[in-house]
Scaffold this motif. Structure first.
Motif, short mmCIF file in Angstrom:
data_model
loop_
_atom_site.label_atom_id
_atom_site.label_comp_id
_atom_site.label_asym_id
_atom_site.label_seq_id
_atom_site.Cartn_x
_atom_site.Cartn_y
_atom_site.Cartn_z
N THR A 159 2.53 1.04 -8.44
CA THR A 159 2.33 2.06 -9.19
C THR A 159 3.61 2.41 -9.55
O THR A 159 4.37 3.20 -8.73
CB THR A 159 1.43 3.04 -8.51
N ILE A 160 4.03 2.26 -10.75
CA ILE A 160 5.38 2.87 -11.23
C ILE A 160 5.06 4.25 -11.62
O ILE A 160 6.03 5.02 -11.49
CB ILE A 160 5.65 1.88 -12.47
N TRP A 161 4.23 4.25 -12.55
CA TRP A 161 4.05 5.92 -13.08
C TRP A 161 2.54 6.44 -13.61
O TRP A 161 2.11 5.51 -13.80
CB TRP A 161 5.05 6.09 -14.29
N GLY A 162 2.47 7.61 -13.22
CA GLY A 162 1.05 7.89 -13.73
C GLY A 162 -0.12 7.70 -12.87
O GLY A 162 -1.29 7.76 -13.27
N GLY A 163 0.01 6.97 -11.63
CA GLY A 163 -1.24 7.02 -10.84
C GLY A 163 -1.80 5.78 -11.05
O GLY A 163 -2.76 5.46 -10.40
N THR A 164 -1.79 4.86 -12.05
CA THR A 164 -2.68 3.71 -12.23
C THR A 164 -1.78 2.47 -11.82
O THR A 164 -0.69 2.34 -12.48
CB THR A 164 -3.14 3.65 -13.75
N PRO A 165 -2.15 1.80 -11.07
CA PRO A 165 -1.25 0.61 -10.47
C PRO A 165 -1.07 -0.49 -11.65
O PRO A 165 -2.00 -0.87 -12.49
CB PRO A 165 -2.10 -0.14 -9.49
N ILE A 166 0.26 -0.93 -11.89
CA ILE A 166 0.12 -2.09 -12.53
C ILE A 166 0.06 -3.43 -12.25
O ILE A 166 0.04 -4.34 -12.73
CB ILE A 166 1.66 -2.02 -13.39
N PHE A 167 0.04 -3.60 -10.81
CA PHE A 167 -0.09 -4.86 -10.32
C PHE A 167 -1.01 -4.56 -8.89
O PHE A 167 -0.98 -3.72 -8.41
CB PHE A 167 1.37 -5.39 -9.76
N GLU A 168 -1.94 -5.51 -8.94
CA GLU A 168 -2.77 -5.37 -7.57
C GLU A 168 -2.81 -6.58 -7.10
O GLU A 168 -3.16 -7.82 -7.82
CB GLU A 168 -4.18 -4.99 -8.13
N MET A 169 -2.87 -6.92 -5.73
CA MET A 169 -2.81 -8.07 -4.96
C MET A 169 -4.31 -8.70 -5.26
O MET A 169 -5.25 -7.97 -5.45
CB MET A 169 -2.67 -7.88 -3.61
N ALA A 170 -4.38 -9.80 -5.01
CA ALA A 170 -5.49 -10.62 -5.27
C ALA A 170 -6.64 -10.36 -4.52
O ALA A 170 -6.41 -9.62 -3.39
CB ALA A 170 -5.60 -12.14 -5.07
N GLU A 171 -7.97 -10.38 -4.86
CA GLU A 171 -9.16 -9.97 -4.13
C GLU A 171 -8.77 -10.62 -2.90
O GLU A 171 -8.66 -11.71 -2.56
CB GLU A 171 -10.41 -10.60 -4.85
N GLY A 172 -9.33 -10.03 -1.53
CA GLY A 172 -9.49 -10.53 -0.09
C GLY A 172 -8.03 -10.20 0.49
O GLY A 172 -7.85 -10.63 1.65
N PHE A 173 -7.11 -9.72 -0.24
CA PHE A 173 -5.83 -9.15 0.41
C PHE A 173 -5.99 -8.23 1.41
O PHE A 173 -6.55 -7.28 0.92
CB PHE A 173 -4.69 -8.82 -0.41
N LEU A 174 -5.72 -8.05 2.85
CA LEU A 174 -5.98 -7.18 3.62
C LEU A 174 -4.49 -6.60 3.95
O LEU A 174 -3.72 -7.06 4.21
CB LEU A 174 -6.26 -7.85 4.99
N PRO A 175 -4.45 -5.13 3.46
CA PRO A 175 -3.23 -4.58 3.50
C PRO A 175 -2.85 -4.57 4.74
O PRO A 175 -3.45 -4.20 5.56
CB PRO A 175 -3.74 -3.03 3.05
#
Lengths: 202, 193, 322
Positions: A159-175
């Motif tokens: 998340t660079i700015w403003g609360g909405t992520p610009i990049f998300e890991m693929a589905e199934g990624f376990l943080p």
């Protein structure tokens, strides 16, 4: 002149980059870097304080008596920190809520006082501003980098700015939730420090 | 001697200038900050306390006078037809003031719900008062004759473990809200109609 | 550089005359019964996990020593032991990235960062396990891991079942015989109690593990479990369930006596083992964790330097700060 100014500016970006080379200002570095956004916000706030406190201290460096200089620096730094706090409250309120107590804590950030004592009270206003800007930018970059590592691994987003992520890991990624905890910040910082030393050595 | 005077003068002037600057900035940003607080802090708290209202508590807010101090009151008409008000009180926590929005049902004199609005408590410890609903939910539905002090002090509220100071701040704020409400109820009811 | 003739190093000075290679080889040999049993019980996936964890641990050590320009040290098999132990503590269904992350954390964060073998204040395997358990709780939940397996015994994690339902409700589900013979759900290499005991006794007899730590560890577990059990037999399980389930025996013989993170003198060793057992039982019975072995031993690793200040008085006179 311009060359020396550029030198003062760029040293903050690598040779004296605060959390990594000076290993100063670790409290905000470890505490707020849960996301890139927090890191950038904290870095910009610190940069603002650094630039203005450096400017003012270097302007007043011949007036301030050396015996009370620390008290004077604290007054100046605290003033700008409070201004930043008020401005953030007024215009970037959500970020202010996330950073919370760590904004007022900029007052006791070693970087700010360290630059005042080590640089601004010996140099003229222009180099001092360049120094403050450089160190501040370096601090912002480091916080953003650490924030990026922690957010990417610990939350799977960027998340660079403003609360909405610009990049998300693929589905199934376990943080890797450990990275969002305080020990994860220490280990992340340590490994990045390792990497920088490794690059710097070559 | 000369040095001494110099020191005193410089520090005094510096502090005075700083005070003046801060006062200016504060005055300039006050309205904006209040709007922001209303938008980001009070609005979600009100929404949490009165999830379904037939009116708009934010737009219908009014000020009443509490012994010289103005108090912002948000009236709400609940979906079951009863009237309620919400207002904010403050207790002193570990890191400064803890704001507590207290919703009170005017018809039955019971607490609807409470929500922590602003705080500077330690993240992960005191901040649970806001993030963890199980603490605040202790207040829901309690009558106004309840003593909202900590159980250790003879009241009816369980402290959060490890965060006694914050818990106390919330209970102080709740007790304060109770007193204000009991004192000002006639006026509040008058204003609401 | 010819100045490495007289190296003054600090404690521990524990040395039994063998090389690191023989020590680590024997540790692996001692683990074999439990490992083979685990492979038979959980099949090919278990072999995959073990092979990957053992090899990735060695690769990590090699890569890091290469990067930092140090002499390669994988031939002492230390990272192989760390990898094997970590693999033994994982469920057979652990995905490949979990294993690789785990060995990175164990070998790099747990050992190399502190200065390599002998300098680690914590047991490296446990550092890796603790961080994995904090991050991916669901993947390390043995109940959930084996849903697709078909066992001929109770497919419940004994400690979790005891914690959730109380000892009385589950007392018939876990006969001692089953627990000892490894007929229980758990990690690849830690279910076969008898095998672990055999391996442990082998290590003690050969002198690779000092008997004080495993023995006092087991006494700590049994004593504390007995106290809880006598106080409330409906809720708290007896000592045998605690001893033969979870990581207990693996911790007693293989993890707690790890050389650089455990005390040197006899009395401290006894205290170390007993307190570890006590803390583990407190975590299991009072705390939120089902199996406190990992965190319990780590906690004792932390206070190890303090316990180790209890040492025999120096003989002779004039030594005030020996």
């Amino acid at each position: 002149m311009a060359q020396s100014l550029a030198k003062e500016f760029t040293k903050g970006l690598w040779a004296e980059i605060p959390p990594f080379r000076l290993v100063l200002g670790l409290c905000p570095t470890l505490a707020v870097t849960k996301s890139v956004e927090n890191g950038i916000g904290m870095g910009i706030a610190t940069t603002f304080v650094l630039v203005f406190s450096n400017l003012l201290i270097s302007l007043l460096r011949n007036i301030i008596p050396s015996k009370v200089r620390i008290a004077c620096y604290i007054v100046i730094v605290a003033t700008f920190v409070t201004i930043v706090e008020l401005l953030m409250q007024a215009y970037t309120y959500e970020l202010f809520l996330k950073l919370g107590i760590f904004i007022p804590l900029i007052v006791v950030n070693c970087i700010v006082l360290g630059r005042a004592e080590a640089f601004a009270n010996k140099n003229g206003p222009l180099p001092s501003v360049a120094d403050g800007l450089g160190i501040g930018m370096g601090f912002t970059l480091s916080l953003a980098a650490l924030g990026a590592v922690r957010e990417l691994l610990g939350n799977g987003t960027l998340t660079i700015w403003g609360g909405t992520p610009i990049f998300e890991m693929a589905e199934g990624f376990l943080p890797f939730r450990f990275m969002l905890e305080a020990p994860g910040a220490f280990i992340g910082l340590g490994l990045m420090l390792c990497l920088m030393n490794l690059i710097g050595k070559k | 001697m000369r040095e001494m005077i110099n020191m005193v003068v410089v520090l005094t002037v510096l502090t005075a200038l700083s005070g003046g600057l801060l006062a200016t900035v504060k005055a300039k940003t006050e309205v904006q900050i209040e709007n922001q607080v209303l938008k980001f802090q009070k609005a979600p708290a009100i929404k949490g306390i009165f999830p379904e209202t037939t009116n708009d508590p934010l737009a219908e807010r009014f000020m009443i006078d509490n012994e010289g101090v103005p108090l912002q009151v948000f009236p709400g008409k609940l979906s079951d037809g009863s009237k309620a008000v919400a207002f904010e009180t403050k207790g002193t926590g570990f890191g400064g003031a803890v704001g507590l929005m207290v919703g009170i049902n005017v018809d039955t004199d019971t607490i609807v719900e409470v929500r922590v609005t602003t705080h500077s408590e330690t993240p992960g410890i005191g901040s649970r008062a806001k993030d963890d609903p199980s603490f605040a939910s202790q207040f829901s539905g309690k009558g106004l004759d309840t003593n909202f002090s900590m159980k250790a002090d003879g009241g009816a509220v369980d402290a959060m473990s490890g965060a006694t100071v914050t818990s106390k701040a919330v209970s102080v704020a709740a007790n304060q809200a109770k007193e204000i409400y009991q004192k000002l109820k006639p006026e509040i009811v008058k204003q609401m109609n | 550089m010819n100045n490495n003739k007289l190296i003054v190093s600090h404690a521990p000075f524990w040395h039994d005359g063998d090389s690191l290679f023989t020590l680590n080889l024997n540790l692996m040999i001692a683990a074999l019964p439990a490992v083979i049993f685990g492979l038979v019980q959980f099949g090919m996936p278990a072999l995959g996990v073990l092979a990957l964890s053992l090899s990735s641990a060695m690769v990590w050590e090699y890569v890091i020593t290469l990067l930092s320009g140090k002499k390669a040290s994988i031939h002492d098999l230390d990272s192989a032991v760390i990898g094997l132990f970590l693999g033994m503590m994982l469920p057979a269904t652990a995905p490949w990235w979990l294993v690789i992350t785990g060995t990175f954390l164990a070998v790099v964060i747990g050992k190399i960062i502190f200065g390599g073998i002998g300098a680690n204040p914590f047991n490296p395997t446990l550092i890796g396990m603790a961080i994995l358990a904090l991050s991916w709780t669901t993947l390390l939940d043995f109940d959930a891991a084996y849903v697709n397996y078909d066992f001929d015994f109770t497919a419940l994690v004994p400690l979790a079942a005891v914690k959730a339902k109380g000892a009385l409700a589950v007392s018939d589900l876990f006969p001692l015989n089953d627990l000892m013979m490894g007929k229980q759900v758990g990690a690849i290499g830690t279910t076969f109690g008898l095998g672990l005991v055999i391996g442990g006794i082998y290590l003690i007899l050969r002198g690779f593990v000092r008997w004080e730590i495993p023995v006092s560890f087991i006494i700590g577990i049994v004593f504390t479990a007995l106290c809880f059990n006598l106080a409330n037999p409906d809720k708290y399980a007896g000592p045998m369930i605690h001893l033969f389930s979870g990581y207990t025996l693996f911790g007693a013989f293989f993890l707690a006596p790890e050389n650089s993170s455990s005390p040197v003198n006899r009395i401290p060793m006894l205290i170390f083992g007993f307190c570890a057992g006590l803390i583990i039982l407190l975590m299991r019975n009072i705390g939120v964790y089902e199996d406190g072995t990992v965190l319990g031993i780590l906690l004792l690793n932390l206070v190890n330097p303090l316990i180790d200040t209890i040492r025999p008085k120096a003989l002779g006179k004039g030594v005030n700060h020996a």
